[in-house]
Design a protein around this motif. Structure first.
Motif, mmCIF file in Angstrom:
data_model
loop_
_atom_site.group_PDB
_atom_site.id
_atom_site.type_symbol
_atom_site.label_atom_id
_atom_site.label_comp_id
_atom_site.label_asym_id
_atom_site.label_seq_id
_atom_site.Cartn_x
_atom_site.Cartn_y
_atom_site.Cartn_z
ATOM 1 N N LEU A 142 0.835 -1.192 0.000
ATOM 2 C CA LEU A 142 0.000 0.000 0.000
ATOM 3 C C LEU A 142 0.870 1.242 0.000
ATOM 4 O O LEU A 142 1.635 1.473 0.942
ATOM 5 C CB LEU A 142 -0.919 -0.010 1.224
ATOM 6 C CG LEU A 142 -1.810 -1.252 1.359
ATOM 7 C CD1 LEU A 142 -2.665 -1.158 2.613
ATOM 8 C CD2 LEU A 142 -2.687 -1.436 0.126
ATOM 9 N N THR A 149 -5.983 4.074 4.575
ATOM 10 C CA THR A 149 -6.380 2.714 4.202
ATOM 11 C C THR A 149 -7.431 2.177 5.165
ATOM 12 O O THR A 149 -8.418 1.557 4.753
ATOM 13 C CB THR A 149 -5.161 1.780 4.193
ATOM 14 O OG1 THR A 149 -4.208 2.258 3.249
ATOM 15 C CG2 THR A 149 -5.561 0.365 3.810
ATOM 16 N N MET A 194 -10.089 -1.573 -2.833
ATOM 17 C CA MET A 194 -9.215 -1.752 -1.679
ATOM 18 C C MET A 194 -9.626 -2.982 -0.878
ATOM 19 O O MET A 194 -8.786 -3.824 -0.511
ATOM 20 C CB MET A 194 -9.255 -0.505 -0.796
ATOM 21 C CG MET A 194 -8.402 -0.594 0.461
ATOM 22 S SD MET A 194 -6.636 -0.556 0.108
ATOM 23 C CE MET A 194 -6.412 1.218 -0.158
#
Length: 463
Positions: A142, A149, A194
């Motif tokens: 990431l 996130t 995601m």
């Protein structure tokens, strides 16, 4: 020939970043560190993006990284050889993303040919799916912060109550951010991508961050995803051979006097936004370097020229006749500018790559988040870490030049900014030469998986 270890060949890793420059360079720095630790690394990207890093790959620190080409299919509406968001108008970036997402079958065939033990991938759900089909370890890397996130993953899953309410942006910025994360534009939404990516991957998540910056957020991300979030460092670029064209001008400025302004390679500014930033830099009264990469046209389409976008007479007033400012169209060596002793403040959009480069250089931030998760990044820097200040916004979320100038002077000139300047310097010292103990977790995971994979292969061969 590849040097064999006691268990056979070196473990092989395929790196697969998104096509944006900041993603590619973060993956490149991680690749360098993995090679140093005995892994064989294949760097997978499109021809033009590999060509853009060709000079870097010739440097000693990167020379063992093996480029691996994957080609975008011809796509109606997408200009040939335009394989990066930086080369396209904003309106075509969704089409580029959709085209890149079509490469799952081609990527699967590349994996069959290379036979890696692990794929380290960006937020691309088709990458861990391909790895799973071949029994290959998949580790997401990431390049956004763990705080952002966590927020995005929680939004996708629903019902997760982000515990750092005071670190969220104001209601207007939060609404715009949520709308951007929900926007699918013919694709899977960012928040769902995601979630899908993390759900399909292995038991660890590599994060471009540092425990000194996001310790609590890393713990929260681990708890949410039920995977171990590993901070692999800020991965700041190694000093290369590229010249900093602004060095001579910077050398003439007093220490800590210059504000550096840059807003990333993937956000298209409107003419009004450009003009307000210009006004802020002019009003602040300090020397500055401003990197301008994109300007939206009046219809949101074609890029405008630098002269068209700036206020009338601005260039003559601030850059002419030995003036106090420099306006750079296109690209500049950001890390070399930030690490120069004359730079005392960074006016930034707070994209995670830029934010970590500013933090790693010990330069205090003047935060002007513009898009996607940047408001959360800005709150982490200004609110959680105290290494910057937020530019005050209008009620509709817009910004004005006088407020930009106020933020710059607050950080760089006024007494109340002394604490921010000190905090930025101290944080950079604590980060120092990054700890690599956490990176070893990723390396050991790959090596362990590779060893078990070889053992399974040997047993299958005897049957």
């Amino acid at each position: 020939m590849e040097k064999a270890s006691a268990g056979g060949r070196r473990p092989r890793v395929v790196m697969l970043p998104w096509l944006g420059h900041s993603h590619i360079f973060a993956f490149l720095e991680l690749s360098r560190k993995l090679v140093q630790r005995g892994l064989t690394v294949f760097f997978c990207s499109t021809p033009s993006n590999l060509a853009a890093i060709e000079a870097k790959l010739r440097q000693d620190a990167y020379a063992q990284i093996k480029p691996m080409e994957i080609r975008l299919p011809p796509t109606p509406g997408l200009p040939p050889n335009c394989e990066s968001p930086a080369t396209l108008p904003h309106s075509l970036i969704p089409l580029l993303s959709k085209t890149f997402d079509s490469l799952g079958p081609a990527f699967l065939e590349l994996l069959r040919d290379v036979d890696p033990d692990c794929v380290i991938h960006d937020v691309l759900p088709w990458a861990p799916a391909a790895a799973s089909e071949l029994g290959i370890l998949a580790i997401p890397f990431l390049t956004v912060g763990s705080a952002a996130t966590s927020y995005i993953f929680g939004k996708a899953k629903g019902g997760h109550d982000f515990p750092w309410k005071r670190r969220l942006p104001d209601a207007c910025a939060l609404l715009k951010m949520d709308e951007a994360l929900d926007d699918a534009d013919g694709r899977v939404s960012i928040k769902q991508r995601m979630a899908d990516c993390l759900d399909k991957s292995g038991s660890i998540v590599a994060c471009k961050t540092h425990v000194e910056i996001e310790s609590g957020f890393l713990d929260y991300l681990s708890a949410m995803t039920r995977k171990r979030a590993i901070p692999v460092g800020l991965l700041l670029p190694e000093g290369g051979d590229e010249q900093c064209r602004q060095a001579e001008w910077l050398d003439r400025q007093p220490g800590g006097s210059v504000v550096y302004a840059a807003f990333g390679s993937e956000y298209f500014m409107t003419k009004d936004e450009i003009r307000e930033i210009a006004l802020g830099l002019e009003l602040c009264g300090l020397p500055f370097i401003w990197v301008v990469r994109f300007v939206h046209g009046p219809d949101g389409g074609e890029e405008m020229s630098l002269e068209e976008s700036l206020p009338s007479g601005f260039l003559e007033r601030v850059t002419g006749g030995g003036g106090r400012g420099m306006v750079v169209g296109g690209w500049a060596s950001q890390m070399k500018i930030l690490s120069h002793g004359s730079v005392g403040g960074f006016l930034t959009h707070c994209g995670w790559g830029s934010l970590t480069e500013g933090i790693g250089s010990g330069v205090p931030l003047i935060a002007l988040p513009l898009h996607l998760e940047q408001p959360i990044n800005a709150q982490v820097a200004a609110g959680e870490l105290g290494v910057g200040v937020m530019v005050e916004r209008e009620e509709d979320g817009g910004f004005k030049g006088n407020k930009i100038a106020k933020g710059i002077r607050r950080v760089m000139v006024e007494e109340e900014g002394a604490g921010v300047r000190r905090a930025a310097e101290e944080l950079a010292k604590r980060i120092g030469s990054e700890r690599d103990a956490d990176l070893e977790v990723v390396v050991n995971e790959v090596k362990s998986f590779a060893c078990k994979r070889r053992e399974r292969g040997a047993k299958d061969g005897k049957q």
